[in-house]
Design a protein around this motif. Structure first.
Motif, PDB file in Angstrom:
ATOM      1  N   SER A  28     -48.600  15.678  46.447  1.00 42.29           N
ATOM      2  CA  SER A  28     -48.576  14.218  46.299  1.00 42.29           C
ATOM      3  C   SER A  28     -47.295  13.624  46.877  1.00 42.29           C
ATOM      4  O   SER A  28     -47.316  12.549  47.487  1.00 42.29           O
ATOM      5  N   CYS A  29     -46.167  14.317  46.706  1.00 38.81           N
ATOM      6  CA  CYS A  29     -44.897  13.844  47.273  1.00 38.81           C
ATOM      7  C   CYS A  29     -44.899  13.953  48.787  1.00 38.81           C
ATOM      8  O   CYS A  29     -44.439  13.053  49.499  1.00 38.81           O
ATOM      9  N   VAL A  30     -45.418  15.086  49.277  1.00 35.30           N
ATOM     10  CA  VAL A  30     -45.506  15.271  50.724  1.00 35.30           C
ATOM     11  C   VAL A  30     -46.384  14.188  51.344  1.00 35.30           C
ATOM     12  O   VAL A  30     -46.075  13.622  52.394  1.00 35.30           O
ATOM     13  N   ALA A  31     -47.493  13.866  50.671  1.00 31.34           N
ATOM     14  CA  ALA A  31     -48.417  12.860  51.185  1.00 31.34           C
ATOM     15  C   ALA A  31     -47.743  11.496  51.308  1.00 31.34           C
ATOM     16  O   ALA A  31     -48.031  10.738  52.236  1.00 31.34           O
ATOM     17  N   GLU A  32     -46.826  11.186  50.389  1.00 32.33           N
ATOM     18  CA  GLU A  32     -46.125   9.901  50.441  1.00 32.33           C
ATOM     19  C   GLU A  32     -45.271   9.788  51.699  1.00 32.33           C
ATOM     20  O   GLU A  32     -45.016   8.694  52.193  1.00 32.33           O
ATOM     21  N   VAL A  33     -44.814  10.926  52.217  1.00 35.19           N
ATOM     22  CA  VAL A  33     -44.045  10.933  53.466  1.00 35.19           C
ATOM     23  C   VAL A  33     -44.983  10.877  54.657  1.00 35.19           C
ATOM     24  O   VAL A  33     -44.807  10.072  55.584  1.00 35.19           O
ATOM     25  N   LEU A  34     -46.020  11.706  54.655  1.00 34.23           N
ATOM     26  CA  LEU A  34     -46.902  11.836  55.817  1.00 34.23           C
ATOM     27  C   LEU A  34     -47.652  10.558  56.142  1.00 34.23           C
ATOM     28  O   LEU A  34     -47.930  10.280  57.310  1.00 34.23           O
ATOM     29  N   ILE A  35     -47.967   9.775  55.135  1.00 35.84           N
ATOM     30  CA  ILE A  35     -48.771   8.585  55.371  1.00 35.84           C
ATOM     31  C   ILE A  35     -48.047   7.563  56.248  1.00 35.84           C
ATOM     32  O   ILE A  35     -48.667   6.690  56.850  1.00 35.84           O
ATOM     33  N   ARG A  44     -48.032  18.289  63.329  1.00 33.63           N
ATOM     34  CA  ARG A  44     -46.906  19.219  63.516  1.00 33.63           C
ATOM     35  C   ARG A  44     -46.317  19.652  62.179  1.00 33.63           C
ATOM     36  O   ARG A  44     -46.023  20.834  61.964  1.00 33.63           O
ATOM     37  N   LEU A  45     -46.151  18.703  61.259  1.00 35.59           N
ATOM     38  CA  LEU A  45     -45.564  19.035  59.966  1.00 35.59           C
ATOM     39  C   LEU A  45     -46.503  19.864  59.098  1.00 35.59           C
ATOM     40  O   LEU A  45     -46.051  20.546  58.173  1.00 35.59           O
ATOM     41  N   ALA A  46     -47.795  19.831  59.399  1.00 36.27           N
ATOM     42  CA  ALA A  46     -48.749  20.630  58.625  1.00 36.27           C
ATOM     43  C   ALA A  46     -48.481  22.122  58.754  1.00 36.27           C
ATOM     44  O   ALA A  46     -48.918  22.911  57.910  1.00 36.27           O
ATOM     45  N   ARG A  47     -47.724  22.525  59.772  1.00 36.79           N
ATOM     46  CA  ARG A  47     -47.425  23.940  59.982  1.00 36.79           C
ATOM     47  C   ARG A  47     -46.225  24.420  59.161  1.00 36.79           C
ATOM     48  O   ARG A  47     -45.906  25.621  59.167  1.00 36.79           O
ATOM     49  N   LEU A  48     -45.553  23.510  58.454  1.00 36.54           N
ATOM     50  CA  LEU A  48     -44.318  23.872  57.772  1.00 36.54           C
ATOM     51  C   LEU A  48     -44.552  24.700  56.510  1.00 36.54           C
ATOM     52  O   LEU A  48     -43.799  25.634  56.222  1.00 36.54           O
ATOM     53  N   SER A  49     -45.566  24.335  55.746  1.00 38.30           N
ATOM     54  CA  SER A  49     -45.795  25.045  54.480  1.00 38.30           C
ATOM     55  C   SER A  49     -47.195  24.744  53.977  1.00 38.30           C
ATOM     56  O   SER A  49     -47.889  23.875  54.495  1.00 38.30           O
ATOM     57  N   ARG A  50     -47.581  25.460  52.907  1.00 36.61           N
ATOM     58  CA  ARG A  50     -48.897  25.244  52.325  1.00 36.61           C
ATOM     59  C   ARG A  50     -49.014  23.831  51.758  1.00 36.61           C
ATOM     60  O   ARG A  50     -50.065  23.191  51.861  1.00 36.61           O
ATOM     61  N   ALA A  51     -47.938  23.332  51.151  1.00 37.57           N
ATOM     62  CA  ALA A  51     -47.974  21.980  50.590  1.00 37.57           C
ATOM     63  C   ALA A  51     -48.170  20.937  51.683  1.00 37.57           C
ATOM     64  O   ALA A  51     -48.946  19.989  51.525  1.00 37.57           O
ATOM     65  N   PHE A  52     -47.465  21.103  52.804  1.00 37.56           N
ATOM     66  CA  PHE A  52     -47.623  20.170  53.909  1.00 37.56           C
ATOM     67  C   PHE A  52     -49.025  20.286  54.513  1.00 37.56           C
ATOM     68  O   PHE A  52     -49.640  19.284  54.897  1.00 37.56           O
ATOM     69  N   ARG A  53     -49.531  21.515  54.603  1.00 31.66           N
ATOM     70  CA  ARG A  53     -50.857  21.724  55.173  1.00 31.66           C
ATOM     71  C   ARG A  53     -51.929  21.060  54.313  1.00 31.66           C
ATOM     72  O   ARG A  53     -52.856  20.428  54.818  1.00 31.66           O
ATOM     73  N   ALA A  55     -51.491  18.541  52.130  1.00 29.52           N
ATOM     74  CA  ALA A  55     -51.347  17.084  52.167  1.00 29.52           C
ATOM     75  C   ALA A  55     -51.829  16.511  53.489  1.00 29.52           C
ATOM     76  O   ALA A  55     -52.419  15.423  53.540  1.00 29.52           O
ATOM     77  N   ALA A  56     -51.590  17.241  54.580  1.00 19.44           N
ATOM     78  CA  ALA A  56     -51.955  16.755  55.909  1.00 19.44           C
ATOM     79  C   ALA A  56     -53.458  16.723  56.129  1.00 19.44           C
ATOM     80  O   ALA A  56     -53.922  16.124  57.102  1.00 19.44           O
ATOM     81  N   ALA A  57     -54.212  17.358  55.250  1.00 24.82           N
ATOM     82  CA  ALA A  57     -55.670  17.348  55.378  1.00 24.82           C
ATOM     83  C   ALA A  57     -56.325  16.325  54.453  1.00 24.82           C
ATOM     84  O   ALA A  57     -57.551  16.172  54.478  1.00 24.82           O
ATOM     85  N   ALA A  58     -55.539  15.625  53.665  1.00 30.04           N
ATOM     86  CA  ALA A  58     -56.080  14.729  52.649  1.00 30.04           C
ATOM     87  C   ALA A  58     -56.780  13.517  53.275  1.00 30.04           C
ATOM     88  O   ALA A  58     -56.306  12.935  54.254  1.00 30.04           O
ATOM     89  N   ASP A  59     -57.892  13.108  52.689  1.00 32.32           N
ATOM     90  CA  ASP A  59     -58.618  11.937  53.164  1.00 32.32           C
ATOM     91  C   ASP A  59     -57.775  10.670  53.082  1.00 32.32           C
ATOM     92  O   ASP A  59     -57.905   9.767  53.904  1.00 32.32           O
ATOM     93  N   ALA A  60     -56.900  10.596  52.072  1.00 24.19           N
ATOM     94  CA  ALA A  60     -56.067   9.401  51.921  1.00 24.19           C
ATOM     95  C   ALA A  60     -55.145   9.216  53.119  1.00 24.19           C
ATOM     96  O   ALA A  60     -54.872   8.087  53.544  1.00 24.19           O
ATOM     97  N   ILE A  61     -54.657  10.330  53.679  1.00 26.13           N
ATOM     98  CA  ILE A  61     -53.774  10.259  54.847  1.00 26.13           C
ATOM     99  C   ILE A  61     -54.547   9.760  56.065  1.00 26.13           C
ATOM    100  O   ILE A  61     -54.143   8.813  56.749  1.00 26.13           O
ATOM    101  N   TRP A  62     -55.681  10.397  56.356  1.00 27.35           N
ATOM    102  CA  TRP A  62     -56.418  10.080  57.587  1.00 27.35           C
ATOM    103  C   TRP A  62     -57.229   8.793  57.460  1.00 27.35           C
ATOM    104  O   TRP A  62     -57.481   8.121  58.457  1.00 27.35           O
TER     105      TRP A  62
END
Length: 278
Positions: A28-35, A44-53, A55-62
């Motif tokens: 949830s914290c990662v998503a607040e940055v990615l959005i 690119r950031l989705a490759r950093l860690s499982r949490a980033f990966r 969050a980067a797939a979340a429907d809210a982001i896209w």
């Protein structure tokens, strides 16, 4: 962004205790940055860690990156009203970033990967060209330099008139419209590109008039001499504004040179480009 990531990761180089790592952050914290980032940065950031990966797939982001009328666009792209094949909004975004042909393949649209804004290309075969059925004046010639693999080539004519229109649910924004034109007939010889200028004439006497109008009353026009043989040029017709993404807009456009005191020829008409105003 690099400084932020570094501060999160911490440093063990000096033998100190391990600090907070990327994997410790909740999605949830990662998503607040990615959005707040553009789609390529998110990937690119989705490759950093499982949490980033995750969050980067979340429907809210896209969902925040997609145009508000993405439902219309994906139906237009797939030709199907049933969207059961759609797994996620990230998948929808990726699908819309591809070339999406419609109207029998004479038109196509796509999303810019960077900002998710819509672009459109309209083939010369979707245009109304005066005299196109008379091979003494016009021919369709194959070429690898067109995304539609063929262009309308003018040998000689007194009356130049090329018109087109599009009805589409454009997302909100300001768009620019261009004709993609080329003086001379390009080909390859011994692996090198060459341009045959044999039919080029008449374009330095009077300018070509470019015009556009929309169903909600917008109008624009420009005049230009065609004077750059051997290269593809995008001639700017004008701009139009879309305020209501939920209402179809009809855009009509044309290029004319109808002064019959002289002939003109040697022109390739490839397509009309509509893209967000830069």
């Amino acid at each position: 962004m690099g400084a932020v990531v570094s501060s999160i990761v911490g440093s063990d180089a000096d033998g100190g205790a391990r600090g907070t790592a990327l994997g410790d952050l909740p999605e949830s914290c990662v998503a607040e940055v990615l959005i707040h980032l553009d789609p390529p940065e998110i990937c690119r950031l989705a490759r950093l860690s499982r949490a980033f990966r995750g969050a980067a797939a979340a429907d809210a982001i896209w969902g925040a990156k997609l145009p508000r009328n993405y439902g219309y666009l994906i139906v237009k792209a797939s030709g199907e009203a049933d969207l059961e094949w759609v797994v996620s909004k990230k998948e929808i975004y990726a699908r819309l970033c591809r070339r999406n042909p419609f109207d029998g393949g004479t038109k196509e649209f796509w999303l810019e990967k960077q900002k998710g804004r819509i672009c459109m290309l309209i083939s010369s075969r979707a245009l109304s060209i005066t005299g196109i059925d008379d091979r003494r004046y016009w021919n369709y010639i194959p070429t690898e330099e067109s995304r539609f693999h063929a262009v309308a080539y003018l040998q000689q004519v007194w009356w130049l008139e090329v018109r087109g229109e599009i009805d589409f649910l454009f997302p909100e924004g300001t768009y620019s419209l261009f004709f993609r034109l080329h003086l001379g007939r390009a080909s390859k010889r011994l692996g090198l590109r060459v341009c045959n200028p044999v039919h080029i004439h008449g374009w330095d006497i009077k300018p070509v008039l470019f015009q556009l109008s929309t169903s909600d009353g917008q109008e624009a026009q420009s005049k230009c001499y065609l004077d750059e043989p051997g290269v593809w040029v995008h001639y700017h017709v004008g701009d139009f504004v879309v305020k209501d993404f939920d209402a179809p807009l009809n855009v009509r456009f044309s290029m004319t040179q109808i002064d019959c005191t002289h002939t003109k020829g040697g022109l390739c008409v490839d397509s009309v480009l509509i893209q967000p105003k830069v």
